[in-house]
Design a protein around this motif. Structure first.
Motif, PDB file in Angstrom:
ATOM      1  N   CYS A  69     -15.506  -9.947  66.231  1.00 30.38           N
ATOM      2  CA  CYS A  69     -14.846 -10.446  65.020  1.00 30.38           C
ATOM      3  C   CYS A  69     -13.598 -11.251  65.363  1.00 30.38           C
ATOM      4  CB  CYS A  69     -14.506  -9.293  64.079  1.00 30.38           C
ATOM      5  SG  CYS A  69     -15.957  -8.509  63.339  1.00 30.38           S
ATOM      6  N   ASN A  70     -12.830 -10.788  66.338  1.00 31.77           N
ATOM      7  CA  ASN A  70     -11.646 -11.540  66.762  1.00 31.77           C
ATOM      8  C   ASN A  70     -12.022 -12.923  67.259  1.00 31.77           C
ATOM      9  OD1 ASN A  70      -9.256 -10.101  66.262  1.00 31.77           O
ATOM     10  ND2 ASN A  70      -9.642  -8.746  67.983  1.00 31.77           N
ATOM     11  N   ALA A  71     -13.099 -12.999  68.037  1.00 31.61           N
ATOM     12  CA  ALA A  71     -13.540 -14.289  68.557  1.00 31.61           C
ATOM     13  C   ALA A  71     -13.971 -15.213  67.417  1.00 31.61           C
ATOM     14  CB  ALA A  71     -14.686 -14.099  69.546  1.00 31.61           C
ATOM     15  N   GLU A  72     -14.677 -14.661  66.432  1.00 32.71           N
ATOM     16  CA  GLU A  72     -15.148 -15.463  65.307  1.00 32.71           C
ATOM     17  C   GLU A  72     -14.007 -15.870  64.379  1.00 32.71           C
ATOM     18  OE1 GLU A  72     -18.280 -13.338  63.340  1.00 32.71           O
ATOM     19  OE2 GLU A  72     -19.507 -13.266  65.148  1.00 32.71           O
ATOM     20  N   ALA A  73     -12.909 -15.118  64.380  1.00 38.93           N
ATOM     21  CA  ALA A  73     -11.784 -15.395  63.497  1.00 38.93           C
ATOM     22  C   ALA A  73     -10.809 -16.410  64.083  1.00 38.93           C
ATOM     23  CB  ALA A  73     -11.040 -14.096  63.185  1.00 38.93           C
ATOM     24  N   ALA A  74     -11.121 -16.938  65.255  1.00 44.55           N
ATOM     25  CA  ALA A  74     -10.229 -17.902  65.902  1.00 44.55           C
ATOM     26  C   ALA A  74      -9.925 -19.049  64.942  1.00 44.55           C
ATOM     27  CB  ALA A  74     -10.866 -18.433  67.174  1.00 44.55           C
ATOM     28  N   GLY A  75      -8.656 -19.368  64.816  1.00 47.40           N
ATOM     29  CA  GLY A  75      -8.239 -20.459  63.945  1.00 47.40           C
ATOM     30  C   GLY A  75      -7.863 -20.029  62.539  1.00 47.40           C
ATOM     31  N   LYS A  76      -8.257 -18.836  62.142  1.00 49.27           N
ATOM     32  CA  LYS A  76      -7.906 -18.342  60.812  1.00 49.27           C
ATOM     33  C   LYS A  76      -6.547 -17.635  60.915  1.00 49.27           C
ATOM     34  CE  LYS A  76     -12.653 -17.467  59.163  1.00 49.27           C
ATOM     35  NZ  LYS A  76     -13.301 -18.482  59.887  1.00 49.27           N
ATOM     36  N   THR A  77      -5.750 -17.741  59.859  1.00 48.50           N
ATOM     37  CA  THR A  77      -4.446 -17.087  59.857  1.00 48.50           C
ATOM     38  C   THR A  77      -4.179 -16.457  58.499  1.00 48.50           C
ATOM     39  OG1 THR A  77      -3.362 -19.141  59.182  1.00 48.50           O
ATOM     40  CG2 THR A  77      -3.438 -18.692  61.550  1.00 48.50           C
ATOM     41  N   GLY A  78      -3.215 -15.574  58.478  1.00 51.23           N
ATOM     42  CA  GLY A  78      -2.747 -14.984  57.230  1.00 51.23           C
ATOM     43  C   GLY A  78      -3.815 -14.226  56.457  1.00 51.23           C
ATOM     44  N   ASP A  79      -3.805 -14.440  55.136  1.00 55.60           N
ATOM     45  CA  ASP A  79      -4.741 -13.742  54.239  1.00 55.60           C
ATOM     46  C   ASP A  79      -6.191 -14.090  54.545  1.00 55.60           C
ATOM     47  OD1 ASP A  79      -2.697 -12.441  52.947  1.00 55.60           O
ATOM     48  OD2 ASP A  79      -2.540 -13.919  51.325  1.00 55.60           O
ATOM     49  N   GLU A  80      -6.429 -15.335  54.958  1.00 53.01           N
ATOM     50  CA  GLU A  80      -7.796 -15.756  55.283  1.00 53.01           C
ATOM     51  C   GLU A  80      -8.332 -14.918  56.449  1.00 53.01           C
ATOM     52  OE1 GLU A  80     -10.296 -19.756  56.630  1.00 53.01           O
ATOM     53  OE2 GLU A  80      -8.118 -19.700  56.909  1.00 53.01           O
ATOM     54  N   ARG A  81      -7.509 -14.747  57.485  1.00 53.62           N
ATOM     55  CA  ARG A  81      -7.926 -13.957  58.649  1.00 53.62           C
ATOM     56  C   ARG A  81      -8.118 -12.490  58.264  1.00 53.62           C
ATOM     57  NH1 ARG A  81      -8.049 -14.051  64.215  1.00 53.62           N
ATOM     58  NH2 ARG A  81      -7.679 -12.044  65.217  1.00 53.62           N
ATOM     59  N   LYS A  82      -7.187 -11.969  57.484  1.00 54.73           N
ATOM     60  CA  LYS A  82      -7.255 -10.572  57.062  1.00 54.73           C
ATOM     61  C   LYS A  82      -8.538 -10.304  56.281  1.00 54.73           C
ATOM     62  CE  LYS A  82      -4.488  -7.092  54.685  1.00 54.73           C
ATOM     63  NZ  LYS A  82      -3.239  -6.825  53.953  1.00 54.73           N
ATOM     64  N   ALA A  83      -8.870 -11.184  55.345  1.00 54.02           N
ATOM     65  CA  ALA A  83     -10.088 -11.028  54.546  1.00 54.02           C
ATOM     66  C   ALA A  83     -11.334 -11.155  55.429  1.00 54.02           C
ATOM     67  CB  ALA A  83     -10.122 -12.068  53.429  1.00 54.02           C
ATOM     68  N   PHE A  84     -11.307 -12.119  56.350  1.00 56.07           N
ATOM     69  CA  PHE A  84     -12.449 -12.298  57.243  1.00 56.07           C
ATOM     70  C   PHE A  84     -12.656 -11.066  58.112  1.00 56.07           C
ATOM     71  CE2 PHE A  84     -14.160 -13.260  61.393  1.00 56.07           C
ATOM     72  CZ  PHE A  84     -15.372 -13.836  61.059  1.00 56.07           C
ATOM     73  N   MET A  85     -11.593 -10.550  58.694  1.00 50.32           N
ATOM     74  CA  MET A  85     -11.697  -9.386  59.578  1.00 50.32           C
ATOM     75  C   MET A  85     -12.203  -8.163  58.812  1.00 50.32           C
ATOM     76  SD  MET A  85     -11.048 -10.246  62.677  1.00 50.32           S
ATOM     77  CE  MET A  85     -10.690  -8.736  63.530  1.00 50.32           C
TER      78      MET A  85
END
Length: 92
Positions: A69-85
């Motif tokens: 999931c960390n690898a797939e979340a590369a480039g996402k930040t903030g709320d977007e990353r939190k929701a994705f994770m």
């Protein structure tokens, strides 16, 4: 004329090399099962390969899921990353 044929041959070889380099998951699984089959022969090997190739992969451990999931979340930040994770880690 010769240079056109040579250029086409080289382009074809490069394309084949690229296609051969990309090993699919199924090819990887076949390679692993073949290695695991060892010296088995005949019906025993056939039964082993059938079982091995049809086996579902083991569920990923929480650590493996986090890494993926960390690898797939590369480039996402903030709320977007939190929701994705959250979504990624809860996926079954």
């Amino acid at each position: 004329m010769k240079s056109t044929i040579i250029a086409a041959a080289i382009a074809g070889l490069l394309a084949c090399g690229t296609a051969l380099a990309a090993e699919t998951a199924q090819q990887s699984k076949m390679k692993t099962c073949n290695q695991d089959a060892g010296d088995r022969k005949g019906d025993e090997r056939k039964a082993f390969m059938k079982e091995c190739l049809s086996a579902k992969p083991a569920k990923a451990t929480p650590q493996e899921r986090m890494k993926t999931c960390n690898a797939e979340a590369a480039g996402k930040t903030g709320d977007e990353r939190k929701a994705f994770m959250k979504e990624c880690l809860s996926a079954k």
